[in-house]
Scaffold this motif. Structure first.
Motif, mmCIF file in Angstrom:
data_model
loop_
_atom_site.group_PDB
_atom_site.id
_atom_site.type_symbol
_atom_site.label_atom_id
_atom_site.label_comp_id
_atom_site.label_asym_id
_atom_site.label_seq_id
_atom_site.Cartn_x
_atom_site.Cartn_y
_atom_site.Cartn_z
ATOM 1 N N LEU A 75 9.029 0.982 3.030
ATOM 2 C CA LEU A 75 10.033 1.511 2.114
ATOM 3 C C LEU A 75 9.835 3.016 2.081
ATOM 4 N N THR A 76 10.856 3.777 2.446
ATOM 5 C CA THR A 76 10.634 5.191 2.742
ATOM 6 C C THR A 76 11.176 6.168 1.722
ATOM 7 N N GLN A 111 0.832 -1.202 0.000
ATOM 8 C CA GLN A 111 0.000 0.000 0.000
ATOM 9 C C GLN A 111 0.867 1.254 0.000
ATOM 10 N N VAL A 112 0.406 2.290 -0.702
ATOM 11 C CA VAL A 112 1.116 3.559 -0.787
ATOM 12 C C VAL A 112 0.882 4.380 0.484
ATOM 13 N N LEU A 113 1.945 5.015 0.960
ATOM 14 C CA LEU A 113 1.878 5.926 2.101
ATOM 15 C C LEU A 113 2.326 7.315 1.653
ATOM 16 N N ASP A 114 1.575 8.339 2.026
ATOM 17 C CA ASP A 114 2.027 9.710 1.822
ATOM 18 C C ASP A 114 3.021 10.058 2.924
ATOM 19 N N LEU A 166 6.082 2.913 0.616
ATOM 20 C CA LEU A 166 5.240 1.732 0.506
ATOM 21 C C LEU A 166 5.238 0.995 1.836
ATOM 22 N N ALA A 167 4.069 0.561 2.263
ATOM 23 C CA ALA A 167 3.932 -0.331 3.410
ATOM 24 C C ALA A 167 3.725 -1.740 2.872
#
Length: 236
Positions: free
Chosen positions: A159-160, A134-137, A148-149
């Motif tokens: 992944l940051t 899942q995408v994280l802002d 990404l989580a």
């Protein structure tokens, strides 16, 4: 199938008095829904990226989706390898690429040109790219920085990109460098710290969140070759 995460190339936090080699981490996430590449590095690592893919039995055409954590040159230049993939960036990052401010030396005005002819799409918070991915802002470092989580039975790996470039940054809870928005950057670091069990940072080796922070594997040393004179100075 739980997602499989492979670090193709390790990131390094390294600078010199002549500039920054800027080797970012590059990760591959695989599931039954396809293959996602997170960041792709700069042109100085083109050969190494192809070799890393080959070691997994893959070619650039086997990648379905490339996620670019942000638009800085050291994370995006090799995207032209993946002409059959969709390329995802946050909408705010795409807007910033149209007219990057002069003080952002990491986003030259030619940066958007590397996306020409590619299937570029916007993404953002909550978008599910694969089962368990899942995408994280994570804004602040740049306007549209994302991560990404990756959720597996062992927990959540984040992944940051450069929202958390190194273990030292997460430890301090303070953004490094020259973020666009320091308050947002610090908030993104805090979010990663609260969410992740393992962090895959932008310019460091993966580490486990805890007291103390522990690297998942020993960081690979960077080997220098050549006849040029060099002086090495340790930094914290």
């Amino acid at each position: 199938m739980t997602p499989k995460l492979t670090t193709l190339l390790n990131g390094y936090s390294l600078s010199t008095d002549q500039g920054n080699p800027a080797f970012c981490s590059i990760h591959l996430v695989e599931s039954e829904g396809g293959r996602v590449l997170f960041d792709c590095g700069h042109a100085g690592r083109r050969r190494k990226l192809l070799e890393a893919l080959s070691a997994q039995g893959l070619k650039p055409g086997d990648i379905d989706t490339v996620v670019l954590s942000h638009g800085h040159w050291d994370h995006v230049q090799n995207v032209d390898f993946f002409r059959q993939a969709r390329v995802l960036l946050h909408a705010d990052e795409l807007k910033n690429l149209d007219a990057p401010p002069a003080e952002d030396l990491g986003t030259p005005r030619w940066a958007k040109a590397v996306l020409d002819g590619l299937d570029v799409q916007s993404t953002g918070e909550g978008d599910l790219l694969l089962p368990g991915v899942q995408v994280l802002d994570l804004p602040g470092h740049t306007p549209g920085s994302i991560g990404l989580a990756v959720t597996a039975e062992s927990g959540i790996t984040v992944l940051t990109g450069d929202a958390v470039p190194t273990a030292a940054v997460l430890r301090s809870r303070r953004a490094s460098g020259r973020p666009y928005d320091a308050a947002k950057a610090d908030a993104s670091i805090a979010r990663v710290a609260s969410l992740a069990e393992i962090v895959c940072p932008g310019h460091d080796a993966p580490f486990r969140v805890g007291e103390p922070l522990e690297y998942v594997v020993r960081p690979e040393p960077l080997v220098f070759r050549g006849r040029s004179r060099a002086t090495f100075e340790e930094t914290p």
